[in-house]
Scaffold this motif. Sequence first.
Motif, PDB file in Angstrom:
ATOM      1  N   ALA A  91      -5.475  -3.822 -12.363  1.00 30.55           N
ATOM      2  CA  ALA A  91      -5.521  -4.984 -12.165  1.00 30.55           C
ATOM      3  C   ALA A  91      -5.587  -6.451 -11.953  1.00 30.55           C
ATOM      4  CB  ALA A  91      -6.295  -4.395 -12.970  1.00 30.55           C
ATOM      5  N   SER A  92      -3.995  -6.783 -12.167  1.00 29.38           N
ATOM      6  CA  SER A  92      -3.099  -7.509 -11.734  1.00 29.38           C
ATOM      7  C   SER A  92      -3.355  -8.652 -10.736  1.00 29.38           C
ATOM      8  CB  SER A  92      -1.779  -8.119 -12.099  1.00 29.38           C
ATOM      9  OG  SER A  92      -1.157  -6.991 -11.604  1.00 29.38           O
ATOM     10  N   GLY A  93      -3.846  -7.526  -9.447  1.00 28.85           N
ATOM     11  CA  GLY A  93      -3.645  -7.626  -8.225  1.00 28.85           C
ATOM     12  C   GLY A  93      -2.388  -7.257  -7.647  1.00 28.85           C
ATOM     13  N   ARG A  94      -1.536  -6.715  -8.209  1.00 29.17           N
ATOM     14  CA  ARG A  94      -0.552  -6.752  -7.342  1.00 29.17           C
ATOM     15  C   ARG A  94      -0.824  -5.417  -7.077  1.00 29.17           C
ATOM     16  NH1 ARG A  94       4.148  -4.503 -10.735  1.00 29.17           N
ATOM     17  NH2 ARG A  94       5.935  -3.295  -9.272  1.00 29.17           N
ATOM     18  N   ARG A  95      -0.481  -5.544  -6.167  1.00 31.36           N
ATOM     19  CA  ARG A  95      -0.620  -4.112  -4.058  1.00 31.36           C
ATOM     20  C   ARG A  95      -0.383  -2.946  -4.848  1.00 31.36           C
ATOM     21  NH1 ARG A  95      -0.369  -5.796   1.350  1.00 31.36           N
ATOM     22  NH2 ARG A  95      -1.197  -4.771   2.186  1.00 31.36           N
ATOM     23  N   THR A  96      -0.362  -1.614  -4.605  1.00 31.34           N
ATOM     24  CA  THR A  96       0.050  -0.387  -4.979  1.00 31.34           C
ATOM     25  C   THR A  96       1.433  -0.147  -4.100  1.00 31.34           C
ATOM     26  OG1 THR A  96      -1.841   0.660  -3.841  1.00 31.34           O
ATOM     27  CG2 THR A  96      -1.686   0.676  -5.965  1.00 31.34           C
ATOM     28  N   ILE A  97       1.661   0.638  -4.107  1.00 27.74           N
ATOM     29  CA  ILE A  97       3.288   1.514  -3.038  1.00 27.74           C
ATOM     30  C   ILE A  97       1.995   1.835  -2.008  1.00 27.74           C
ATOM     31  CG2 ILE A  97       4.721   2.612  -2.809  1.00 27.74           C
ATOM     32  CD1 ILE A  97       5.663   2.186  -5.590  1.00 27.74           C
ATOM     33  N   GLY A  98       1.392   2.526  -2.174  1.00 26.48           N
ATOM     34  CA  GLY A  98       0.786   3.128  -0.562  1.00 26.48           C
ATOM     35  C   GLY A  98      -0.126   1.819  -0.730  1.00 26.48           C
ATOM     36  N   ALA A  99      -0.558   1.615  -1.256  1.00 24.69           N
ATOM     37  CA  ALA A  99      -1.300   0.014   0.113  1.00 24.69           C
ATOM     38  C   ALA A  99      -0.029  -0.500   0.724  1.00 24.69           C
ATOM     39  CB  ALA A  99      -1.632  -1.125  -1.039  1.00 24.69           C
ATOM     40  N   LEU A 100       1.106  -0.608   0.425  1.00 21.41           N
ATOM     41  CA  LEU A 100       2.132  -1.806   0.422  1.00 21.41           C
ATOM     42  C   LEU A 100       2.406  -0.481   2.324  1.00 21.41           C
ATOM     43  CD1 LEU A 100       3.810  -3.342  -2.155  1.00 21.41           C
ATOM     44  CD2 LEU A 100       2.588  -4.039  -0.797  1.00 21.41           C
ATOM     45  N   VAL A 101       2.941   0.717   2.016  1.00 23.15           N
ATOM     46  CA  VAL A 101       2.909   1.563   3.122  1.00 23.15           C
ATOM     47  C   VAL A 101       2.083   1.400   3.964  1.00 23.15           C
ATOM     48  CG1 VAL A 101       3.375   3.572   3.109  1.00 23.15           C
ATOM     49  CG2 VAL A 101       4.504   3.206   1.231  1.00 23.15           C
ATOM     50  N   LEU A 102       0.580   1.407   4.213  1.00 25.03           N
ATOM     51  CA  LEU A 102      -0.312   1.230   5.250  1.00 25.03           C
ATOM     52  C   LEU A 102       0.250   0.066   5.138  1.00 25.03           C
ATOM     53  CD1 LEU A 102      -3.011   2.875   2.769  1.00 25.03           C
ATOM     54  CD2 LEU A 102      -1.912   3.594   4.915  1.00 25.03           C
ATOM     55  N   ALA A 103       0.631  -1.476   5.363  1.00 25.48           N
ATOM     56  CA  ALA A 103       0.928  -2.625   5.368  1.00 25.48           C
ATOM     57  C   ALA A 103       2.537  -2.350   6.607  1.00 25.48           C
ATOM     58  CB  ALA A 103       0.640  -3.618   4.442  1.00 25.48           C
ATOM     59  N   ALA A 104       2.608  -1.582   5.907  1.00 22.69           N
ATOM     60  CA  ALA A 104       4.229  -2.083   6.452  1.00 22.69           C
ATOM     61  C   ALA A 104       3.760  -0.652   7.699  1.00 22.69           C
ATOM     62  CB  ALA A 104       5.202  -0.780   5.976  1.00 22.69           C
ATOM     63  N   LEU A 105       2.840   0.183   7.757  1.00 20.98           N
ATOM     64  CA  LEU A 105       2.662   1.063   9.195  1.00 20.98           C
ATOM     65  C   LEU A 105       1.471   0.354  10.221  1.00 20.98           C
ATOM     66  CD1 LEU A 105       2.398   4.473   6.859  1.00 20.98           C
ATOM     67  CD2 LEU A 105       4.401   4.085   8.776  1.00 20.98           C
ATOM     68  N   GLN A 106       1.020  -0.764   9.704  1.00 21.31           N
ATOM     69  CA  GLN A 106      -0.242  -1.389  10.076  1.00 21.31           C
ATOM     70  C   GLN A 106      -0.649  -1.582  11.626  1.00 21.31           C
ATOM     71  OE1 GLN A 106      -3.193  -2.172   9.493  1.00 21.31           O
ATOM     72  NE2 GLN A 106      -2.824  -0.800   7.490  1.00 21.31           N
TER      73      GLN A 106
END
Length: 166
Positions: A91-106
């Motif tokens: 809720a704080s707007g902090r991205r999840t690890i999963g979302a960050l992993v997906l961003a790294a694989l974009q």
Amino acid sequence: MSGMTSGAGHPLTGRLRQIAAAEQDRRTAAAQAVADAERILARALEAQRAADMRADAVLALLETAEGYISSLVHHAPPRTTPGTGARPAAASGRRTIGALVLAALQSGDDVPLGEIVEQVQKSRPSTTANSVRTALTNLCRGGAVERTGQSVYRIAAKPEEGRTGT
């Protein structure tokens, strides 16, 4: 003096007796109204005591439930977003690890685990390699990411629209 009437039979005393009887009736009616009001007040006070007891019980139950739920949340396994294995964003707007992993694989290219960990740690420095591996495992199970080699991953290819697979 025989022409005078006795005190009991005099018109003035008769009128005063009427007034006294009317005042006695008013006194009786007022006493009854007070008794009725006291009964209503007693019922209202009893209802207030019962409501106070219920409110205290509910507040105690609420406090217990909040403590119990808090203990569950702190010990619960992470929830995942259906189909991706990624945890929902905080809720704080902090991205999840999963979302960050997906961003790294974009990029769509094959990316080694070490690079993925580095990319995630740029946004969340306290993230461990094991956390990234767990997120990758969940994303692979959800079909969002595919493993292309030992510790090498990429975004899963989306099936082409209109393709039947035959």
